[in-house]
Write an enzyme that holds these catalytic residues in place. Structure first.
Site, PDB file in Angstrom:
ATOM      1  N   PRO A  15       0.855  -1.192   0.000  1.00  0.00           N
ATOM      2  CA  PRO A  15       0.000   0.000   0.000  1.00  0.00           C
ATOM      3  C   PRO A  15       0.890   1.241   0.000  1.00  0.00           C
ATOM      4  CG  PRO A  15      -0.595  -1.508   1.782  1.00  0.00           C
ATOM      5  CD  PRO A  15       0.732  -1.929   1.250  1.00  0.00           C
ATOM      6  N   LEU A  22      -0.721  21.128   4.706  1.00  0.00           N
ATOM      7  CA  LEU A  22      -0.064  22.427   4.720  1.00  0.00           C
ATOM      8  C   LEU A  22       1.313  22.328   5.373  1.00  0.00           C
ATOM      9  CD1 LEU A  22      -2.892  24.928   5.710  1.00  0.00           C
ATOM     10  CD2 LEU A  22      -1.541  24.918   3.615  1.00  0.00           C
ATOM     11  N   GLU A  23       2.226  23.202   4.930  1.00  0.00           N
ATOM     12  CA  GLU A  23       3.520  23.324   5.587  1.00  0.00           C
ATOM     13  C   GLU A  23       3.270  23.681   7.061  1.00  0.00           C
ATOM     14  OE1 GLU A  23       5.149  26.639   3.506  1.00  0.00           O
ATOM     15  OE2 GLU A  23       6.113  25.397   1.973  1.00  0.00           O
ATOM     16  N   GLY A  24       4.265  23.381   7.915  1.00  0.00           N
ATOM     17  CA  GLY A  24       4.134  23.881   9.283  1.00  0.00           C
ATOM     18  C   GLY A  24       4.230  22.815  10.356  1.00  0.00           C
ATOM     19  N   ARG A  25       4.092  21.513   9.991  1.00  0.00           N
ATOM     20  CA  ARG A  25       4.226  20.472  11.023  1.00  0.00           C
ATOM     21  C   ARG A  25       5.703  20.325  11.406  1.00  0.00           C
ATOM     22  NH1 ARG A  25      -0.885  20.602   8.604  1.00  0.00           N
ATOM     23  NH2 ARG A  25      -2.376  19.638  10.034  1.00  0.00           N
TER      24      ARG A  25
END
Lengths: 75, 75, 75, 75, 75, 75
Positions: A15, A22-25
């Site tokens: 799998p 979104l960017e930012g993690r």
């Protein structure tokens, strides 16, 4: 429809999971994300852990729009 | 790099997950798959559950190859 | 084949549009692009505007090739 | 960042648009969809009409989930 | 099922190839990659060379995971 | 930028190739396609053959449009 995940060839049943967000993690969040998503896939599809691939794709806010407006234009 | 998942606009932060796998999983497996993958994403990214989208994409064995050989040609 | 866009659950019928193009468009162009594409999708599919998502994906010229040659190698 | 859409090589600047949506739209809707989306892209990016490619990808309701639940499980 | 690659409209039969791989290949490798992949597609599908499009997508090691672990976390 | 394809961990460097094309190719063509594309990727990127994955995605003519017109509407 043949059911492949239980057959001996399960080893080839990979799998592929793409998480687009979104960017930012933080790096910790991404580390945990791929770990937990892999566990979820193994638990529910019967695929072996070594065969689960996860891709992360990040979006800047000026390349993501809902209802015709980009997130960057809503700030 | 701005960190969006904690900002009030988190509601717009929709992680999109695509799971690409071989045909053959049962409807129960697919039901559990989307549920568990969504939980994993919420738990690790801080996104709200309502904003997590999961797509399943199934592959027939004649459209998937590893090491130059299609799964359908290995049966 | 069931026709979902007219059913009350239309609210969950989210068309997802990805526009993949070369780097180089201005922010104004991208702003107008997502707006006009969203309008086009709403007008022709019956989906509600709030449910239309647009992703922009930009390509550098060294990652895009036609007829075996990358754009960056044609400059 | 070079701005390619206005340069003579614009002819090679092909925006590729993928519209992923639930099964159920009529052929007329799909015909109008690709036409209007193409117009929107030409109008806002400066690409020439002949160079705009649109792919439609349809999802069955058992392969699309929001908030951990597939659309097919909400019927 | 109609067989399009041999029909006069073959000119419109554009195979689109996306190669997703880790960052790190040199420009020479990428140049050769798109050339050789295009040749392989032309040779085996009958499509004309001018109609084959290749996209390269590069992944950083912190956005690619196998067996629940990112490559960046294995270094 | 680290160069991974030559490092011992090359074994984890799996290029993923997606070939999106119109319906209509024969099984022989598809068999040869994945074989030749895999060879091209191995030859030019240094990846090991066992690590190259190829996905084929077929499009019906009513889901593919160039210049605002679907192939199915040009027949």
């Amino acid at each position: 429809m043949k059911n492949y995940y239980q057959k001996p060839r399960r080893i080839l049943t990979m799998p592929y999971v793409t998480v687009k967000m979104l960017e930012g993690r933080t790096e910790d969040q991404k580390r945990n994300l791929v770990e937990k998503v892999t566990e979820a896939v193994v638990e529910t599809t019967g695929a072996s852990k070594e065969k689960v691939v996860v891709f992360i794709e990040e979006m800047p806010t000026n390349h993501y729009a809902v209802a015709g407006k980009r997130l960057s234009d809503q700030e």
